[in-house]
Design a protein around this motif. Structure first.
Motif, short mmCIF file in Angstrom:
data_model
loop_
_atom_site.label_atom_id
_atom_site.label_comp_id
_atom_site.label_asym_id
_atom_site.label_seq_id
_atom_site.Cartn_x
_atom_site.Cartn_y
_atom_site.Cartn_z
N TYR A 268 0.83 -1.20 0.00
CA TYR A 268 0.00 0.00 0.00
C TYR A 268 0.86 1.25 0.00
O TYR A 268 2.06 1.22 0.32
N ILE A 269 0.24 2.36 -0.38
CA ILE A 269 0.82 3.69 -0.24
C ILE A 269 0.21 4.30 1.02
O ILE A 269 -1.00 4.24 1.22
N GLU A 270 1.03 4.88 1.87
CA GLU A 270 0.53 5.35 3.15
C GLU A 270 -0.33 6.61 3.04
O GLU A 270 -1.39 6.69 3.66
N ARG A 271 0.08 7.58 2.20
CA ARG A 271 -0.59 8.88 2.25
C ARG A 271 -0.31 9.66 0.97
O ARG A 271 0.80 9.65 0.46
N GLU A 272 -1.34 10.37 0.45
CA GLU A 272 -1.14 11.29 -0.65
C GLU A 272 -2.30 12.29 -0.70
O GLU A 272 -3.35 12.08 -0.09
#
Length: 401
Positions: free
Chosen positions: A312-316
């Motif tokens: 996953y990507i944590e934050r954007e």
């Protein structure tokens, strides 16, 4: 609750969703094959309710005076907290389920079924809230905002929902948005007649756009104002007495959005004053608040993805808007995105529609169901998590006011 008992109950949750996997997939396919636009999602509502009802959920139909909204409640052994898992199931006109709502409406149901398997062993309740009309394409869109105003989210301690994407993103900060329609009314006349007898409504529309362009350099980052003229005359030999301008307005926070809306209204007033036109402003849908993901709940969701072995990507940040943002101003809320296909997927396209009825799409749906169920379980069984999430929510709401 001891660690070993928690681990056993988590396994039961995952196993229950896995056991229900085929039924969930068939439910998603049915919704995909029967697309319904906002406030007309009767088939989707009925099939989702039927799955929950046979598992013993207490159903309430037509909540918030909305015919395609519902709640479904499963209570634990004590009063405890109430956590909502939101389900949205509207489609787009013509293109159908090109936003993946067929997948993640069902993911929410799957998460609730997983929790229902163990709810008699824990305090608290899980509440599925069926939320129509998320897509901003019908009058009064923003079903979550409507249900909030009608009190459906009262006594909800936390909430969650997932959305389809080409990547899995735990925390996505979305903007606040509004859509307005401006109708300028002037005075029609023959284009070859005396000019002092005209009042050109199209000129007022063009001036509005020029006025907005003149102040763009003063906009804060992530402010977007996109106007189009949808009606500006019938023939070149007639001075238009009507002009319709539609505008999409976005900003990273709701207080910034409201300030920009005031500036846009000044641009409209100035155009009307110069041309002598009358004008009327209509809100086509509810204001969609900026989405404030609760970081503490997001950490729990991230831990669930780790348990499931999902990258996953944590934050954007993104300039999309979602009425889940309105809920994030009511209680601690998360709204992660889950991968259903290629990283190049773009919503509201034929490729996204195909991905929403694909094996990879169904895999993402089941991942979302399991991750939401594990996060719900963590919230219901962890007083410390609940307190941290609540403190963070209160702090962020206070700073955004």
């Amino acid at each position: 609750m001891k660690l070993r008992e928690k681990e056993q109950l988590m396994k039961e949750i995952i196993d229950e969703i896995e056991d229900k996997k085929q039924e969930l997939i068939e439910t998603s396919k049915y919704i995909w094959n029967n697309p319904e636009i906002g406030y007309e999602e009767f088939k989707a509502k009925d099939i989702l309710i039927s799955v929950l009802e046979k598992e013993g959920f207490e159903i309430q139909r037509d909540v918030g005076n909305v015919a395609t909204a519902f709640t479904a409640v499963k209570k634990g052994k004590g009063e405890g907290p109430r956590i909502a898992i939101m389900s949205e199931y509207d489609a787009l006109p013509e293109i159908g389920h090109a936003c993946g709502h067929n997948l993640f409406s069902v993911a929410s149901i799957g998460a609730a079924l997983g929790i229902a398997k163990v709810i008699d062993k824990i305090d608290g309740s899980v509440v599925v809230i069926g939320t129509p009309a998320e897509e901003g394409i019908v009058p009064n869109s923003g079903g979550k905002a409507v249900l909030i105003e009608e009190g459906v989210f009262e006594n909800i301690d936390a909430a969650m929902i997932c959305h389809a994407e080409g990547r899995t993103i735990v925390e996505r900060l979305l903007v606040a948005s509004a859509s307005i329609e401006v109708i300028f009314t002037g005075k029609a006349a023959h284009a070859g007649g005396p000019p002092h007898e005209w009042i050109n409504a199209l000129t007022a529309g063009l001036l509005t756009i020029n006025n907005i362009n003149a102040i763009r350099q003063q906009f804060l980052p992530r402010v977007i104002v996109n106007p189009i003229i949808t009606e500006g005359g019938i023939t070149v030999n007639t001075i238009p007495d009507k002009c319709v301008v539609k505008l999409s307005i976005r900003a990273d926070r709701r207080n910034v959005l409201l300030n920009v809306m005031d500036k846009v209204e000044n641009c409209i007033k100035a155009a009307a004053m110069v041309t002598g036109c009358n004008y009327k402003i209509d809100m086509e849908k509810r204001i969609y608040e900026d989405l404030i993901p609760n970081h503490e709940l997001s950490l729990a969701f991230r831990n669930a993805l780790n348990v499931l072995g999902v990258d996953y990507i944590e934050r954007e940040e993104a300039n999309y808007a979602w009425d889940a943002g309105n809920v994030s101003y009511v209680c601690p809320t998360i709204a992660p995105y889950i991968k259903i296909g290629s990283e190049k997927l773009v919503g509201h396209t034929e490729d996204f529609k195909k991905a929403s009825n694909s094996e990879e799409g169904f895999e993402g749906m089941i991942i979302g169901a399991k991750a939401m169920a594990l996060t719900t379980f963590d919230y219901l069984t962890s007083p410390d998590l609940r307190e941290r999430a609540k403190e963070e929510f209160q702090r962020k709401i206070s700073s955004n006011s």
